[in-house]
Design an enzyme around this catalytic site. Structure first.
Site, PDB file in Angstrom:
ATOM      1  N   HIS A  51      -5.650 -17.684  19.104  1.00  0.00           N
ATOM      2  CA  HIS A  51      -5.460 -16.358  18.511  1.00  0.00           C
ATOM      3  C   HIS A  51      -4.066 -16.286  17.923  1.00  0.00           C
ATOM      4  O   HIS A  51      -3.072 -16.394  18.647  1.00  0.00           O
ATOM      5  CB  HIS A  51      -5.644 -15.254  19.557  1.00  0.00           C
ATOM      6  CG  HIS A  51      -7.006 -15.238  20.146  1.00  0.00           C
ATOM      7  ND1 HIS A  51      -8.115 -14.830  19.434  1.00  0.00           N
ATOM      8  CD2 HIS A  51      -7.455 -15.612  21.363  1.00  0.00           C
ATOM      9  CE1 HIS A  51      -9.183 -14.962  20.191  1.00  0.00           C
ATOM     10  NE2 HIS A  51      -8.817 -15.445  21.363  1.00  0.00           N
ATOM     11  N   CYS A 103       6.437 -17.871  31.473  1.00  0.00           N
ATOM     12  CA  CYS A 103       6.190 -19.305  31.662  1.00  0.00           C
ATOM     13  C   CYS A 103       6.210 -20.163  30.403  1.00  0.00           C
ATOM     14  O   CYS A 103       6.954 -21.137  30.360  1.00  0.00           O
ATOM     15  CB  CYS A 103       4.903 -19.500  32.430  1.00  0.00           C
ATOM     16  SG  CYS A 103       5.126 -18.931  34.128  1.00  0.00           S
TER      17      CYS A 103
HETATM   18  P1  NAD Z   1       8.846 -13.883  40.450  1.00  0.00           P
HETATM   19  O1  NAD Z   1      10.217 -13.784  39.934  1.00  0.00           O
HETATM   20  O2  NAD Z   1       7.859 -12.802  40.171  1.00  0.00           O
HETATM   21  O3  NAD Z   1       8.884 -14.037  42.049  1.00  0.00           O
HETATM   22  C1  NAD Z   1       9.740 -14.892  42.728  1.00  0.00           C
HETATM   23  C2  NAD Z   1      10.099 -14.231  44.069  1.00  0.00           C
HETATM   24  O4  NAD Z   1      10.805 -15.169  44.870  1.00  0.00           O
HETATM   25  C3  NAD Z   1      11.012 -13.020  43.936  1.00  0.00           C
HETATM   26  O5  NAD Z   1      10.416 -11.905  44.568  1.00  0.00           O
HETATM   27  C4  NAD Z   1      12.305 -13.444  44.644  1.00  0.00           C
HETATM   28  O6  NAD Z   1      12.965 -12.370  45.312  1.00  0.00           O
HETATM   29  C5  NAD Z   1      11.785 -14.460  45.637  1.00  0.00           C
HETATM   30  N1  NAD Z   1      12.775 -15.411  46.144  1.00  0.00           N
HETATM   31  C6  NAD Z   1      13.749 -16.069  45.482  1.00  0.00           C
HETATM   32  N2  NAD Z   1      14.438 -16.880  46.316  1.00  0.00           N
HETATM   33  C7  NAD Z   1      13.860 -16.752  47.538  1.00  0.00           C
HETATM   34  C8  NAD Z   1      14.097 -17.348  48.819  1.00  0.00           C
HETATM   35  N3  NAD Z   1      15.056 -18.269  49.011  1.00  0.00           N
HETATM   36  N4  NAD Z   1      13.346 -16.965  49.858  1.00  0.00           N
HETATM   37  C9  NAD Z   1      12.368 -16.034  49.693  1.00  0.00           C
HETATM   38  N5  NAD Z   1      12.087 -15.447  48.508  1.00  0.00           N
HETATM   39  C10 NAD Z   1      12.820 -15.807  47.440  1.00  0.00           C
HETATM   40  O7  NAD Z   1       8.289 -15.287  39.945  1.00  0.00           O
HETATM   41  P2  NAD Z   1       6.768 -15.680  39.591  1.00  0.00           P
HETATM   42  O8  NAD Z   1       6.405 -15.172  38.252  1.00  0.00           O
HETATM   43  O9  NAD Z   1       5.915 -15.365  40.762  1.00  0.00           O
HETATM   44  O10 NAD Z   1       6.908 -17.268  39.455  1.00  0.00           O
HETATM   45  C11 NAD Z   1       7.107 -18.093  40.573  1.00  0.00           C
HETATM   46  C12 NAD Z   1       6.864 -19.537  40.170  1.00  0.00           C
HETATM   47  O11 NAD Z   1       5.492 -19.717  39.822  1.00  0.00           O
HETATM   48  C13 NAD Z   1       7.652 -20.001  38.943  1.00  0.00           C
HETATM   49  O12 NAD Z   1       8.002 -21.345  39.109  1.00  0.00           O
HETATM   50  C14 NAD Z   1       6.667 -19.854  37.810  1.00  0.00           C
HETATM   51  O13 NAD Z   1       6.939 -20.734  36.744  1.00  0.00           O
HETATM   52  C15 NAD Z   1       5.376 -20.232  38.489  1.00  0.00           C
HETATM   53  N6  NAD Z   1       4.174 -19.638  37.889  1.00  0.00           N
HETATM   54  C16 NAD Z   1       4.174 -18.344  37.485  1.00  0.00           C
HETATM   55  C17 NAD Z   1       3.013 -17.774  36.960  1.00  0.00           C
HETATM   56  C18 NAD Z   1       2.979 -16.343  36.496  1.00  0.00           C
HETATM   57  O14 NAD Z   1       1.978 -15.948  35.907  1.00  0.00           O
HETATM   58  N7  NAD Z   1       4.001 -15.543  36.705  1.00  0.00           N
HETATM   59  C19 NAD Z   1       1.841 -18.550  36.898  1.00  0.00           C
HETATM   60  C20 NAD Z   1       1.877 -19.882  37.344  1.00  0.00           C
HETATM   61  C21 NAD Z   1       3.049 -20.413  37.842  1.00  0.00           C
HETATM   62  C1  UGA Z   2       0.151 -18.814  31.175  1.00  0.00           C
HETATM   63  C2  UGA Z   2      -1.020 -19.783  31.357  1.00  0.00           C
HETATM   64  O1  UGA Z   2      -2.148 -19.308  30.624  1.00  0.00           O
HETATM   65  C3  UGA Z   2      -1.391 -19.935  32.830  1.00  0.00           C
HETATM   66  O2  UGA Z   2      -2.409 -20.902  32.968  1.00  0.00           O
HETATM   67  C4  UGA Z   2      -0.159 -20.379  33.594  1.00  0.00           C
HETATM   68  O3  UGA Z   2      -0.430 -20.452  34.985  1.00  0.00           O
HETATM   69  C5  UGA Z   2       0.953 -19.382  33.368  1.00  0.00           C
HETATM   70  O4  UGA Z   2       1.242 -19.269  31.951  1.00  0.00           O
HETATM   71  C6  UGA Z   2       2.219 -19.798  34.035  1.00  0.00           C
HETATM   72  O5  UGA Z   2       2.475 -20.964  34.219  1.00  0.00           O
HETATM   73  O6  UGA Z   2       2.935 -18.860  34.359  1.00  0.00           O
HETATM   74  P1  UGA Z   2       0.437 -16.160  31.158  1.00  0.00           P
HETATM   75  O7  UGA Z   2       1.809 -16.465  30.660  1.00  0.00           O
HETATM   76  O8  UGA Z   2       0.262 -15.199  32.261  1.00  0.00           O
HETATM   77  O9  UGA Z   2      -0.280 -17.520  31.621  1.00  0.00           O
HETATM   78  O10 UGA Z   2      -0.419 -15.588  29.949  1.00  0.00           O
HETATM   79  P2  UGA Z   2      -1.291 -16.205  28.746  1.00  0.00           P
HETATM   80  O11 UGA Z   2      -2.558 -15.459  28.706  1.00  0.00           O
HETATM   81  O12 UGA Z   2      -1.373 -17.665  28.788  1.00  0.00           O
HETATM   82  O13 UGA Z   2      -0.433 -15.755  27.473  1.00  0.00           O
HETATM   83  C7  UGA Z   2       0.855 -16.283  27.239  1.00  0.00           C
HETATM   84  C8  UGA Z   2       1.344 -15.834  25.867  1.00  0.00           C
HETATM   85  O14 UGA Z   2       0.613 -16.473  24.835  1.00  0.00           O
HETATM   86  C9  UGA Z   2       1.201 -14.332  25.620  1.00  0.00           C
HETATM   87  O15 UGA Z   2       2.340 -13.876  24.939  1.00  0.00           O
HETATM   88  C10 UGA Z   2      -0.034 -14.237  24.750  1.00  0.00           C
HETATM   89  O16 UGA Z   2      -0.057 -13.103  23.924  1.00  0.00           O
HETATM   90  C11 UGA Z   2       0.104 -15.512  23.934  1.00  0.00           C
HETATM   91  N1  UGA Z   2      -1.182 -15.999  23.384  1.00  0.00           N
HETATM   92  C12 UGA Z   2      -2.146 -16.452  24.232  1.00  0.00           C
HETATM   93  C13 UGA Z   2      -1.374 -16.025  22.009  1.00  0.00           C
HETATM   94  O17 UGA Z   2      -0.498 -15.612  21.224  1.00  0.00           O
HETATM   95  N2  UGA Z   2      -2.560 -16.518  21.524  1.00  0.00           N
HETATM   96  C14 UGA Z   2      -3.536 -16.982  22.334  1.00  0.00           C
HETATM   97  O18 UGA Z   2      -4.583 -17.430  21.817  1.00  0.00           O
HETATM   98  C15 UGA Z   2      -3.338 -16.950  23.723  1.00  0.00           C
END
Ligand code: NAD
Ligand code: UGA
Length: 434
Positions: free
Chosen positions: A254, A263
């Site tokens: 898209h 991320c």
């Molecule tokens: P986030 O910032 O929402 O949460 C992280 C939490 O960890 C915070 O609440 C922080 O206070 C806490 N923290 C930091 N240091 C700490 C410690 N020493 N002990 C206990 N708590 C502690 O982050 P998130 O979005 O959940 O991402 C976490 C990881 O997962 C990242 O590496 C990210 O790349 C990965 N990830 C995120 C997503 C997503 O959609 N957000 C999806 C897949 C993977």
């Molecule tokens: C993304 C991945 O999809 C997850 O699999 C992964 O776990 C995560 O990152 C992560 O590592 O945190 P997320 O960032 O939550 O998830 O959202 P997406 O739906 O992937 O969208 C990411 C960005 O790409 C948004 O800004 C969205 O608008 C954009 N996007 C997505 C486009 O512009 N076009 C598309 O077709 C799809």
């Protein structure tokens, strides 16, 4: 099965709650006292559809607990997950691992019987081994294995993604650790969720490679959208035609204002740094990063062109600030790159977002006026820019907004609307790649 989840953010809170839903005893531990207080009071610190009910049910049924103290839960734990943030390190683009290492150090002191320490955070290749070194240095007696179990959930669809994953990746070095992780995920065997068990390095790289590949797909179609505009093609049709080829697939094609979120931007950048550090390069990923920056800049020009080239003194109504719908997350949202240049050029911005405005107020420059109602944000504006495709913006009352707006310029950066319908309603309509 007793599980400790370190970090109660977007990933930790969702994963911990889903493991509790699968029947495990889970304690989510976070250093942020306010977050843990909120959870104890029954408030969910993030907006993630369905999470509030699932948290409440698992707390009520005694499987989900919250704490700021690892000492209460780690000694009893079978598995300890590290799900803390790994943001871009200031200055060099590498993943900042300070929170992961701090968590590893904290855990080490409390280990008692054999425990599996699992990296769920997205971390560079080699991190699990470094976590093991930290734990061994802190507590030479500890009986443990490290594992990597990267998370693939998307915000806004996190529960469905976690409970119906395309795959579960586990990087392990011992059969014992693998058995524990397989046992934890066993409830998903009912829906035949595939488990890929591999070594630590491969599991760590699978996560970055997957995010980078999706980012490449988005940048690819965004560059095609620019070409479509030049040659008179329709990016919808191009994406559809490409996606019909099973080898390509229709998802993540898209066109839009560029990918954002917590991320893709940081992980693509980190992957380029991982490659450089190892004396190689990932040029396709570098190009995707560059194209994404260019797409955001192109959106600023598109908005300016729609307003006749100059936005000084013009009022612009912005619908949507978060990086995607169904989340309150503003990290690296395209709005943060697109709105500041418009403000600098003298535009006045009136914005609405269903969930992201509180956070946006901290991240956007002064001068943005925020409205609790989408229609109120369009009052007297010269142009409307649809920046995030929330459902409530998908079927706007066109006569109502036409009457409220000063001008009739509609810039649709998510290609939600059809040009004919907007023309009939009297709007000058611009979108992406059509
Ligand atoms: P986030 O910032 O929402 O949460 C992280 C939490 O960890 C915070 O609440 C922080 O206070 C806490 N923290 C930091 N240091 C700490 C410690 N020493 N002990 C206990 N708590 C502690 O982050 P998130 O979005 O959940 O991402 C976490 C990881 O997962 C990242 O590496 C990210 O790349 C990965 N990830 C995120 C997503 C997503 O959609 N957000 C999806 C897949 C993977
Ligand atoms: C993304 C991945 O999809 C997850 O699999 C992964 O776990 C995560 O990152 C992560 O590592 O945190 P997320 O960032 O939550 O998830 O959202 P997406 O739906 O992937 O969208 C990411 C960005 O790409 C948004 O800004 C969205 O608008 C954009 N996007 C997505 C486009 O512009 N076009 C598309 O077709 C799809």
């Amino acid at each position: 099965m007793k599980v400790v989840m370190i970090g109660a953010g977007y990933v930790g809170l969702v994963s911990g709650t889903c493991f509790a839903e699968f029947g495990a005893q889970v304690t989510c531990v976070d250093v942020d006292q306010a977050k843990i207080d909120a959870l104890h009071a029954g408030r969910i610190p993030i907006y993630e559809p369905g999470l509030d009910d699932m948290v409440a049910r698992n707390v009520r049924e005694g499987r989900l607990h919250f704490s700021t103290n690892l000492a209460d839960s780690v000694p009893e734990a079978d598995l300890v997950f590290i799900a803390v943030g790994t943001p871009t390190r200031r200055g060099d683009g590498h993943a900042d691992l300070q929170y992961v290492y701090a968590a590893a150090k904290d855990v080490a002191q409390h280990l008692r019987d054999y425990t599996v320490i699992v990296d769920k955070s997205t971390v560079p290749v080699g991190t699990a081994r470094h976590v093991a070194r930290i734990i061994r240095e802190e507590n030479p007696q500890a009986d443990f294995d490290v594992a990597s179990n990267p998370e693939f959930l998307r915000e806004g669809a996190a529960i469905a993604d976690f409970t119906h994953p395309d795959r579960i990746v586990i990087g392990v070095e011992s059969g014992r650790a693998e058995q524990r992780l397989r046992a934890l995920y066993r409830p998903l065997s009912l829906i035949e969720a595939p488990i890929l068990a591999t070594n630590l390095e491969s599991a760590e790289l699978i996560k970055y490679a997957s995010n980078a590949f999706l980012a490449v797909k988005i940048s690819f179609i965004n560059e095609m959208s620019g070409l479509c505009e030049k040659v008179g093609a329709d990016v919808h049709a191009v994406a559809k035609g490409m996606g019909m080829d099973g080898r390509i697939g229709s998802k993540f094609l898209h066109a839009g204002p560029g990918y954002g979120g917590s991320c893709f931007p940081k992980d693509t950048l980190a992957l380029t740094r991982i490659a450089q550090e190892h004396g190689t390069s990932v040029r396709i990923v570098e190009a995707a990063v560059e194209a994404n920056g260019a797409q955001k800049a192109r959106m600023v020009r598109k908005i300016m062109d729609a307003l006749g080239g100059d936005v000084a003194g013009k009022r612009i109504g912005i619908l949507g600030l978060t990086f995607k719908p169904e989340t309150d997350d503003m990290r690296d949202a395209p709005a943060l790159a697109i709105l500041p240049p418009l403000l600098e050029k003298g535009a006045m911005i009136q914005a609405h977002d269903p969930q992201g405005m509180e956070e946006a107020k901290h991240l956007l420059p002064e001068g943005v006026a925020y409205y609790d109602d989408a229609y109120a944000a369009l009052d007297g504006v010269d142009a409307l820019v649809l920046l995030t495709e929330w459902n409530e913006y998908r079927n706007l009352d066109l006569p109502r907004i036409a009457a409220a707006m000063q001008g009739k310029v509609f810039v649709d950066l998510r290609n939600v609307y059809e040009a004919e319908r907007l023309a009939e309603a009297g709007f000058a309509y611009t979108c992406v790649g059509r």
